[in-house]
Design an enzyme around this catalytic site. Sequence first.
Site, PDB file in Angstrom:
ATOM      1  CB  ALA A  31       8.778   0.194  13.932  1.00  0.00           C
ATOM      2  NE  ARG A  56      13.755   9.803  13.636  1.00  0.00           N
ATOM      3  CZ  ARG A  56      14.405   9.533  14.755  1.00  0.00           C
ATOM      4  NH1 ARG A  56      14.655  10.502  15.615  1.00  0.00           N
ATOM      5  NH2 ARG A  56      14.820   8.300  15.015  1.00  0.00           N
ATOM      6  CE1 TYR A  77       8.743   8.710  11.820  1.00  0.00           C
ATOM      7  CE2 TYR A  77       8.756  10.178  13.723  1.00  0.00           C
ATOM      8  CZ  TYR A  77       9.282   9.107  13.048  1.00  0.00           C
ATOM      9  OH  TYR A  77      10.335   8.410  13.585  1.00  0.00           O
ATOM     10  CG  LEU A  93       6.497   6.757  15.933  1.00  0.00           C
ATOM     11  CD1 LEU A  93       5.979   8.192  15.907  1.00  0.00           C
ATOM     12  CD2 LEU A  93       7.780   6.630  15.103  1.00  0.00           C
ATOM     13  CG  HIS A  98       3.250   5.466  21.683  1.00  0.00           C
ATOM     14  ND1 HIS A  98       2.962   4.299  22.365  1.00  0.00           N
ATOM     15  CD2 HIS A  98       4.123   5.113  20.702  1.00  0.00           C
ATOM     16  CE1 HIS A  98       3.632   3.303  21.825  1.00  0.00           C
ATOM     17  NE2 HIS A  98       4.350   3.776  20.821  1.00  0.00           N
ATOM     18  CE  LYS A 116       1.244  -4.119  22.181  1.00  0.00           C
ATOM     19  NZ  LYS A 116       2.029  -4.569  20.992  1.00  0.00           N
ATOM     20  NE  ARG A 186      11.553  -3.622  23.664  1.00  0.00           N
ATOM     21  CZ  ARG A 186      11.941  -3.834  22.404  1.00  0.00           C
ATOM     22  NH1 ARG A 186      13.163  -3.476  22.033  1.00  0.00           N
ATOM     23  NH2 ARG A 186      11.126  -4.376  21.525  1.00  0.00           N
ATOM     24  CG  ASP A 198       8.951  -3.717  26.185  1.00  0.00           C
ATOM     25  OD1 ASP A 198       9.108  -4.951  26.172  1.00  0.00           O
ATOM     26  OD2 ASP A 198       8.908  -3.039  25.141  1.00  0.00           O
TER      27      ASP A 198
END
Length: 389
Positions: A31, A56, A77, A93, A98, A116, A186, A198
């Site tokens: 990420a 992945r 993962y 992720l 999550h 978060k 998002r 978000d």
Amino acid sequence: MSILSRAWTAKNPPTVPKTAHPVRFGILGAAEIGPSGIILPARTCADAEVVVVGARNLEKAQKYAKKHGIARAVQGYDAVLEDPEVDAVYNPLPNGLHYEWTMKALQAGKHVLLEKPATNTAAESERIFAFAKEKNLVVLEAFHYQFHPATQKLKAIVDSGELGSVQKITAHLCAPGGFVKPDDIRFQYALGGGATMDVGCYVTSISRFLAGREPTSVLSATPTLQDAKKEPKIDRRMEFTYLFPPAEGEKEGPTAQCVGDLGLPNWGPLSLVPSMPELYVTVQCAMGEASINNFVMPSFYHAISVRGPKGSRTVRAYVWGEEGKAKGWKGEDWWTTYRYQLEAFVDKLKGREPQHWISEESTVGNMRAVGMVYEKSGLGARPESEFQL
């Protein structure tokens, strides 16, 4: 230290020697938030070390590991969770993943630093913490801004009573147009997308933090959709107002007017001028007000403005004051919010008392409040994960 010095040092932090038994982290996914969220903070923490990243695609993981100085890269993962050298995982992720991968991490015996919003729904968060208790493991939702001295200074001023009771909170977190691309995760409903999930979860969190209580209702919630045809339940912007219950001695509780936007429109002739980001919180009280102009990233710059019976003043807090230093709280003026957060997480795992903590009740409460906004807006809650242990 100047803003440039703080920014440079935060991006190029000193590497400190590790203790005999540091908390060893594995990262789930390559990420973009990884360097800020865990990799750079861990370099300056003697009790933390990032030892592996899994993605992945193995080649992607290897490139990420090489770029950021991580010793090992693995494919998938699950490979991170199965690694006997990993004590804790950092889960950045997409929102909709999550719950599944936090539950899997707990099943594998790993502590979790969870980005978060923790989950898509409050019920998922409740299940995570119930399982963590069963496994005697720690889960921390990464609302990093709360761990910084500036945020806690604002909270202390509001709680001191010098400005009287809280009447209205105004919280904006809005990004300029183009900052989040149209194909970004998002904006994908299946992955728990939406502005309220978000940036909206931040303004919800700080409103609850400063009010010191949970909202009883959402008075209004007006969404602006990103693409009504492609994703009819995805908000690019949400304007919403919480109502909080009155505290003892108050006739009415405060409100919180919040705005979260993932793409402020350009302005000016032909709409060619990009909008400036909005990153502020104002607390209006019975006898004055206090505000901060960059509550998300106060480590780079911020100013806390206070106006009340004692006059007006501007306060800055990059490190703890004398009281905090006397209590042994650590910090440097270039420490980012994530670095302060890592210190608390490591303290918790090492059996030390963290300076600050995001409790189970706070995480569940925040997800419940976000869900209330989506219900009021008519867009409905984000989809619950189909994963079961």
